[in-house]
Write a protein that holds these residues in place. Sequence first.
Motif, PDB file in Angstrom:
ATOM      1  N   GLU A 255       0.779  -1.214   0.058  1.00 36.86           N
ATOM      2  CA  GLU A 255       0.208   0.014  -0.121  1.00 36.86           C
ATOM      3  C   GLU A 255       0.915   1.177  -0.115  1.00 36.86           C
ATOM      4  N   ALA A 256       0.653   2.129  -0.904  1.00 36.27           N
ATOM      5  CA  ALA A 256       1.478   3.304  -0.817  1.00 36.27           C
ATOM      6  C   ALA A 256       1.093   4.216   0.122  1.00 36.27           C
ATOM      7  N   GLN A 257       2.169   4.836   0.645  1.00 35.26           N
ATOM      8  CA  GLN A 257       2.099   5.510   1.938  1.00 35.26           C
ATOM      9  C   GLN A 257       2.355   6.983   1.498  1.00 35.26           C
ATOM     10  N   VAL A 258       1.606   8.120   2.234  1.00 37.60           N
ATOM     11  CA  VAL A 258       1.624   9.314   1.688  1.00 37.60           C
ATOM     12  C   VAL A 258       1.992  10.481   2.854  1.00 37.60           C
ATOM     13  N   VAL A 259       3.191  11.351   2.463  1.00 44.86           N
ATOM     14  CA  VAL A 259       3.594  12.240   3.647  1.00 44.86           C
ATOM     15  C   VAL A 259       2.648  13.583   3.455  1.00 44.86           C
ATOM     16  N   PRO A 260       2.040  13.894   4.411  1.00 46.68           N
ATOM     17  CA  PRO A 260       1.092  15.130   4.262  1.00 46.68           C
ATOM     18  C   PRO A 260       2.019  16.349   4.190  1.00 46.68           C
ATOM     19  N   ASP A 261       1.647  17.333   3.514  1.00 42.71           N
ATOM     20  CA  ASP A 261       2.037  18.624   3.363  1.00 42.71           C
ATOM     21  C   ASP A 261       3.614  18.414   2.872  1.00 42.71           C
ATOM     22  N   PRO A 271      10.834  16.071   7.208  1.00 42.76           N
ATOM     23  CA  PRO A 271      11.741  14.977   7.597  1.00 42.76           C
ATOM     24  C   PRO A 271      11.246  14.130   8.598  1.00 42.76           C
ATOM     25  N   ALA A 272      10.753  14.681   9.703  1.00 40.69           N
ATOM     26  CA  ALA A 272      10.211  13.829  10.898  1.00 40.69           C
ATOM     27  C   ALA A 272       8.976  12.796  10.245  1.00 40.69           C
ATOM     28  N   ALA A 273       8.052  13.352   9.613  1.00 35.98           N
ATOM     29  CA  ALA A 273       7.093  12.417   9.158  1.00 35.98           C
ATOM     30  C   ALA A 273       7.506  11.252   8.275  1.00 35.98           C
ATOM     31  N   THR A 274       8.268  11.855   7.449  1.00 28.74           N
ATOM     32  CA  THR A 274       8.915  10.808   6.249  1.00 28.74           C
ATOM     33  C   THR A 274       9.968   9.777   7.367  1.00 28.74           C
ATOM     34  N   ALA A 275      10.822  10.287   8.177  1.00 26.61           N
ATOM     35  CA  ALA A 275      11.691   9.344   8.820  1.00 26.61           C
ATOM     36  C   ALA A 275      10.505   8.173   9.892  1.00 26.61           C
ATOM     37  N   ARG A 276       9.494   8.672  10.382  1.00 20.86           N
ATOM     38  CA  ARG A 276       8.790   7.887  11.016  1.00 20.86           C
ATOM     39  C   ARG A 276       8.062   6.564   9.772  1.00 20.86           C
ATOM     40  N   LEU A 277       7.546   7.146   8.983  1.00 18.84           N
ATOM     41  CA  LEU A 277       7.156   6.094   7.895  1.00 18.84           C
ATOM     42  C   LEU A 277       8.387   5.197   7.643  1.00 18.84           C
ATOM     43  N   LEU A 278       9.554   5.763   7.426  1.00 21.93           N
ATOM     44  CA  LEU A 278      10.669   4.706   7.057  1.00 21.93           C
ATOM     45  C   LEU A 278      10.818   3.685   8.302  1.00 21.93           C
ATOM     46  N   VAL A 279      11.060   4.145   9.506  1.00 25.10           N
ATOM     47  CA  VAL A 279      11.497   3.492  10.665  1.00 25.10           C
ATOM     48  C   VAL A 279      10.167   2.475  10.868  1.00 25.10           C
ATOM     49  N   ASP A 280       9.096   2.852  10.672  1.00 26.17           N
ATOM     50  CA  ASP A 280       8.030   1.960  11.086  1.00 26.17           C
ATOM     51  C   ASP A 280       8.118   0.797  10.071  1.00 26.17           C
ATOM     52  N   PHE A 281       8.594   0.924   8.756  1.00 26.13           N
ATOM     53  CA  PHE A 281       8.588  -0.102   7.937  1.00 26.13           C
ATOM     54  C   PHE A 281       9.737  -0.864   8.143  1.00 26.13           C
ATOM     55  N   PHE A 282      10.993  -0.152   8.241  1.00 23.55           N
ATOM     56  CA  PHE A 282      12.178  -1.081   8.607  1.00 23.55           C
ATOM     57  C   PHE A 282      11.856  -1.935   9.859  1.00 23.55           C
ATOM     58  N   HIS A 283      10.947  -1.828  10.515  1.00 22.36           N
ATOM     59  CA  HIS A 283      10.613  -2.542  12.093  1.00 22.36           C
ATOM     60  C   HIS A 283       9.401  -3.762  11.586  1.00 22.36           C
ATOM     61  N   ASP A 284       8.891  -3.363  10.585  1.00 22.14           N
ATOM     62  CA  ASP A 284       7.571  -4.044  10.473  1.00 22.14           C
ATOM     63  C   ASP A 284       7.787  -5.696   9.520  1.00 22.14           C
ATOM     64  N   VAL A 285       8.675  -6.354  10.205  1.00 20.53           N
ATOM     65  CA  VAL A 285       8.967  -7.753   9.457  1.00 20.53           C
ATOM     66  C   VAL A 285       8.103  -8.663  10.017  1.00 20.53           C
TER      67      VAL A 285
END
Length: 293
Positions: A255-261, A271-285
């Motif tokens: 599912e594509a994820q969208v960074v608001p604003d 950068p904060a919102a983008t980092a949060r999406l990335l780290v959540d994905f990294f950990h979502d094994v």
Amino acid sequence: MSTPRTLTLPDGVHPATLETDRGSFATLMAVPELGTPLGTVLLVPGWTGSKEDFTPLVDHLCRYGWRTVAVDQRGQYETAGPAEPSAYTLEELGADVVAMSKALGGYSQLVGHSFGGLVAREAVLTDPSVFSTITLLCSGPGAFTDDVKRQALQMLAFGLDNLPIEQVYDLKLEHDSKAPAYVAPAEDIAAFLRKRFTGNVPASLAAITRRLMDAEDKTERLAKSGVRTQVVYGEADDGWPIPVQRAMADMLGVEAQVVPDAAHSPAIEQPAATARLLVDFFHDVDRFNQFVE
């Protein structure tokens, strides 16, 4: 290309040279001060961009516990490169990223922005064993199909083949500044943008420009690579059309994820919102393992 909002590096983010078996690459790097890093995030910039496109994101990801490395690709800004156009195929650029990941210990969380997403995909297809994940950030499945974008790219590639790169930049700036949404950057940022563009090896930038007009869609191959994949874009992204990015995500089974604003540069804009999406994905094994089972 992304436009930095400041040239001041956050505490802990520093320039470093990454030595690989395919040459040396200029980077911005950050390593957590306490404890063992959770792993390595490798950030690959796009067309006319550089490692500075990720500066605030490097800081945020490091604060989450990840060793984070943003690179200049071969021939890009502060990384040297040959003058032969044949050195800048997607296969060659992808092999560089494989070498970077190996030099960093392998198993990198790979993030490719815009054109860097095409390079990151090529790297995974070249050797999926050295990557844990791949994130396509404001990237697409292949070449641009929009006639207006293609015409602009053709003109730029022609200029790079026939004019001094400094003149090409000035002509491009003159054209871009006439756009209704254009906002002139601060004087120091404007000077950096010119320095960065003219610091490219002309053959590199011309070849990369052509890759945006002839890159093959290899989404199906990426879907079969076995490497976990993420698709992220800014809600107002004006690079690849958003429906195209969504269709790419569907083909990849995510599912594509969208960074608001944010638009085409979430790493700078949010950068904060983008980092949060990335780290959540990294950990979502665990979620991935459920999906593949």
